[in-house]
Design a protein around this motif. Structure first.
Motif, mmCIF file in Angstrom:
data_model
loop_
_atom_site.group_PDB
_atom_site.id
_atom_site.type_symbol
_atom_site.label_atom_id
_atom_site.label_comp_id
_atom_site.label_asym_id
_atom_site.label_seq_id
_atom_site.Cartn_x
_atom_site.Cartn_y
_atom_site.Cartn_z
ATOM 1 N N PRO A 20 -3.526 38.145 -20.766
ATOM 2 C CA PRO A 20 -2.722 37.067 -20.073
ATOM 3 C C PRO A 20 -3.827 36.642 -19.147
ATOM 4 O O PRO A 20 -4.741 37.344 -18.714
ATOM 5 C CB PRO A 20 -1.575 37.772 -19.524
ATOM 6 N N LEU A 21 -3.472 35.556 -18.553
ATOM 7 C CA LEU A 21 -4.359 34.810 -17.904
ATOM 8 C C LEU A 21 -4.785 35.828 -16.367
ATOM 9 O O LEU A 21 -5.534 35.957 -15.911
ATOM 10 C CB LEU A 21 -3.808 33.680 -17.105
ATOM 11 N N SER A 22 -3.644 36.494 -15.896
ATOM 12 C CA SER A 22 -3.658 37.335 -14.765
ATOM 13 C C SER A 22 -4.594 38.267 -14.971
ATOM 14 O O SER A 22 -5.610 38.822 -14.094
ATOM 15 C CB SER A 22 -2.161 38.141 -14.221
ATOM 16 N N ALA A 23 -4.741 38.972 -16.268
ATOM 17 C CA ALA A 23 -5.876 40.173 -16.575
ATOM 18 C C ALA A 23 -7.171 39.524 -16.781
ATOM 19 O O ALA A 23 -8.113 40.362 -16.857
ATOM 20 C CB ALA A 23 -5.204 40.817 -17.818
ATOM 21 N N GLN A 24 -7.326 38.243 -17.027
ATOM 22 C CA GLN A 24 -8.713 37.312 -17.257
ATOM 23 C C GLN A 24 -9.294 37.421 -15.853
ATOM 24 O O GLN A 24 -10.323 37.329 -15.630
ATOM 25 C CB GLN A 24 -8.362 36.321 -18.145
ATOM 26 N N LEU A 25 -8.253 37.092 -14.901
ATOM 27 C CA LEU A 25 -8.734 36.740 -13.308
ATOM 28 C C LEU A 25 -8.953 37.860 -12.655
ATOM 29 O O LEU A 25 -9.862 37.906 -11.701
ATOM 30 C CB LEU A 25 -7.788 35.825 -12.945
ATOM 31 N N LYS A 26 -8.272 39.071 -12.741
ATOM 32 C CA LYS A 26 -8.265 40.292 -11.776
ATOM 33 C C LYS A 26 -7.899 41.441 -12.781
ATOM 34 O O LYS A 26 -6.928 41.362 -13.761
ATOM 35 C CB LYS A 26 -7.087 39.903 -10.827
ATOM 36 N N ILE A 27 -8.589 42.304 -12.605
ATOM 37 C CA ILE A 27 -8.281 43.826 -13.139
ATOM 38 C C ILE A 27 -7.021 44.282 -12.445
ATOM 39 O O ILE A 27 -7.128 44.428 -11.489
ATOM 40 C CB ILE A 27 -9.540 44.497 -13.050
ATOM 41 N N PRO A 28 -6.123 44.739 -13.554
ATOM 42 C CA PRO A 28 -4.813 45.357 -13.056
ATOM 43 C C PRO A 28 -5.152 46.555 -12.333
ATOM 44 O O PRO A 28 -6.026 47.370 -12.706
ATOM 45 C CB PRO A 28 -4.188 45.629 -14.413
ATOM 46 N N ALA A 29 -4.231 46.646 -11.089
ATOM 47 C CA ALA A 29 -4.437 47.914 -10.465
ATOM 48 C C ALA A 29 -3.713 49.098 -11.069
ATOM 49 O O ALA A 29 -4.081 50.069 -10.634
ATOM 50 C CB ALA A 29 -3.985 47.669 -9.245
ATOM 51 N N ASP A 30 -2.801 48.974 -11.774
ATOM 52 C CA ASP A 30 -1.968 49.904 -12.247
ATOM 53 C C ASP A 30 -2.486 50.414 -13.576
ATOM 54 O O ASP A 30 -2.380 49.825 -14.651
ATOM 55 C CB ASP A 30 -0.471 49.565 -12.502
ATOM 56 N N PRO A 31 -3.126 51.833 -13.666
ATOM 57 C CA PRO A 31 -3.661 52.280 -15.085
ATOM 58 C C PRO A 31 -2.658 52.190 -16.360
ATOM 59 O O PRO A 31 -3.005 52.373 -17.381
ATOM 60 C CB PRO A 31 -4.044 53.884 -14.589
ATOM 61 N N SER A 32 -1.365 52.110 -15.894
ATOM 62 C CA SER A 32 -0.196 51.981 -16.859
ATOM 63 C C SER A 32 -0.113 50.537 -17.701
ATOM 64 O O SER A 32 0.509 50.468 -18.615
ATOM 65 C CB SER A 32 1.067 52.500 -16.578
ATOM 66 N N ASP A 33 -0.814 49.643 -16.907
ATOM 67 C CA ASP A 33 -0.827 48.271 -17.329
ATOM 68 C C ASP A 33 -1.399 48.127 -18.789
ATOM 69 O O ASP A 33 -2.584 48.729 -18.943
ATOM 70 C CB ASP A 33 -1.365 47.413 -16.366
ATOM 71 N N PRO A 34 -0.604 47.557 -19.896
ATOM 72 C CA PRO A 34 -1.431 47.385 -21.352
ATOM 73 C C PRO A 34 -2.764 46.838 -21.367
ATOM 74 O O PRO A 34 -3.429 47.042 -22.271
ATOM 75 C CB PRO A 34 -0.387 46.601 -21.829
ATOM 76 N N TRP A 35 -3.095 46.068 -20.138
ATOM 77 C CA TRP A 35 -4.520 45.418 -20.361
ATOM 78 C C TRP A 35 -5.462 46.109 -19.255
ATOM 79 O O TRP A 35 -6.249 45.614 -19.119
ATOM 80 C CB TRP A 35 -4.304 43.818 -19.936
ATOM 81 N N TYR A 36 -5.041 47.238 -18.644
ATOM 82 C CA TYR A 36 -5.853 47.770 -17.749
ATOM 83 C C TYR A 36 -7.144 48.327 -18.459
ATOM 84 O O TYR A 36 -8.281 47.972 -17.841
ATOM 85 C CB TYR A 36 -5.206 49.351 -16.905
ATOM 86 N N ALA A 37 -7.103 48.877 -19.665
ATOM 87 C CA ALA A 37 -8.363 49.442 -20.305
ATOM 88 C C ALA A 37 -9.424 48.142 -20.521
ATOM 89 O O ALA A 37 -10.581 48.138 -20.225
ATOM 90 C CB ALA A 37 -7.894 50.119 -21.434
ATOM 91 N N ALA A 38 -8.814 47.108 -21.168
ATOM 92 C CA ALA A 38 -9.611 46.091 -21.693
ATOM 93 C C ALA A 38 -10.141 45.185 -20.426
ATOM 94 O O ALA A 38 -11.469 44.934 -20.407
ATOM 95 C CB ALA A 38 -8.897 45.084 -22.645
ATOM 96 N N SER A 39 -9.355 45.217 -19.247
ATOM 97 C CA SER A 39 -9.595 44.350 -18.494
ATOM 98 C C SER A 39 -10.397 45.225 -17.272
ATOM 99 O O SER A 39 -11.371 44.662 -16.246
ATOM 100 C CB SER A 39 -8.774 43.802 -17.570
ATOM 101 N N GLY A 40 -10.256 46.409 -17.257
ATOM 102 C CA GLY A 40 -10.776 47.213 -16.003
ATOM 103 C C GLY A 40 -11.881 48.597 -16.491
ATOM 104 O O GLY A 40 -12.859 48.188 -16.145
ATOM 105 N N SER A 41 -11.273 49.625 -16.983
ATOM 106 C CA SER A 41 -11.940 50.689 -17.223
ATOM 107 C C SER A 41 -13.134 50.598 -17.966
ATOM 108 O O SER A 41 -14.407 51.170 -18.066
ATOM 109 C CB SER A 41 -11.264 51.687 -17.746
ATOM 110 N N GLU A 42 -12.911 49.478 -19.232
ATOM 111 C CA GLU A 42 -14.156 49.299 -20.067
ATOM 112 C C GLU A 42 -15.225 48.208 -19.282
ATOM 113 O O GLU A 42 -16.489 48.670 -19.532
ATOM 114 C CB GLU A 42 -13.427 48.488 -21.473
ATOM 115 N N ILE A 43 -14.856 47.471 -18.586
ATOM 116 C CA ILE A 43 -15.743 46.496 -17.939
ATOM 117 C C ILE A 43 -16.640 47.307 -16.757
ATOM 118 O O ILE A 43 -17.560 47.170 -16.393
ATOM 119 C CB ILE A 43 -15.050 45.433 -17.444
#
Length: 284
Positions: free
Chosen positions: A95-118
């Motif tokens: 979703p656009l929100s995960a493309q623009l800003k990494i989710p703060a919540d590790p339980s977010d389904p896009w946390y890994a792709a948008s955050g921990s991996e990057i």
């Protein structure tokens, strides 16, 4: 605000944000790049002593003095390009929100792709810049004022974006541009070892030019255009404003790209070949 978990969520976000880019991790990664550099120095010195490695037109002292930095750059470009393409493939489905800003919540389904991996890719990138900056400042043969400024700017941008979890998709698009650096370093090795007129150079040079166009012109252009694509599901004015922010931020990164061509003053062009040489940078 207004949520019973508001304070808890805010504390979690601040704590997570503080851990996203750790000085300790950065220093360890810088040290790891230095191990690669020192190991490359030993290997290149041994190779230069072998008959046939440096041809008549080559320069063994140049290979020994500057070669380790190009070896490190080669491996860095290979790693971050591979990871960048992986990030882009995943985040284009986000979703656009995960493309623009990494989710703060590790339980977010896009946390890994948008955050921990990057996070890991950014760590590779910023630690490489710090290591390379150190070598540039300590070695007159590698020093280049434009690149020092470039490194400092991107180091700052990496720390800021990581700390505030900004722009994971634009970062992923831009890091894919390192693909051309892979062949650029191979080209430098061929020139420095005296292989400017070999079949290998006649293959590498046009391949590098093509990859440069694909990665830094078409790839960057696609990265810039992606935020302009209308949302698949209605997002209203907020979605458009977010895309406008992404476009502006990505454009700022793109405007910095001409500085990267300053790298040619440090290598490659020092030994001209009859082929057309496309300006590019080494692992920045």
């Amino acid at each position: 605000p207004g949520s019973p978990n508001g304070v808890k969520n805010m504390e979690s976000e601040v704590g997570w944000r503080g851990e996203f880019i750790s000085v300790h991790d950065v220093l360890l990664a810088v040290a790891a790049w230095e191990v690669v550099n020192r190991g490359s120095a030993v290997a290149l010195a041994a190779l230069c002593r072998r008959r046939g490695f440096i041809l008549a037109a080559g320069d063994a002292s140049k290979v020994i003095a500057q070669g380790p930095s190009y070896v490190v750059s080669f491996f860095h470009a290979l790693l971050v390009t591979t990871r960048g393409m992986w990030h882009v493939a995943r985040l284009l489905q986000a979703p656009l929100s995960a493309q623009l800003k990494i989710p703060a919540d590790p339980s977010d389904p896009w946390y890994a792709a948008s955050g921990s991996e990057i996070k890991q890719t950014n760590l590779l990138f910023v630690s490489f810049l710090l290591n390379d900056l150190g070598h540039m400042l300590l070695s007159p043969a590698l020093n280049d004022t434009a690149l020092v400024v470039h490194h400092l700017g991107f180091i700052g941008a990496s720390f800021i974006c990581a700390s505030y979890r900004f722009l994971p998709l634009p970062f992923s698009w831009l890091i894919c541009g390192e693909a051309s650096t892979i062949l650029l370093n191979v080209r430098w090795g061929l020139l420095a070892s005296g292989r400017a007129e070999t079949t290998a150079m006649r293959v590498v040079e046009p391949a590098f030019a093509l990859l440069f166009a694909l990665a830094r012109v078409i790839g960057y252009g696609a990265g810039l255009a992606a935020p302009l694509v209308p949302p698949r599901v209605g997002g209203g004015g907020r979605a458009l404003r977010r895309r406008a922010v992404t476009v502006a931020a990505t454009s700022r990164w793109l405007r910095a790209q001409p500085q990267l061509d300053a790298e040619d003053r440090r290598h490659g062009e020092e030994q001209e070949t009859p082929s057309v040489v496309v300006s590019a940078r080494r692992g920045r």
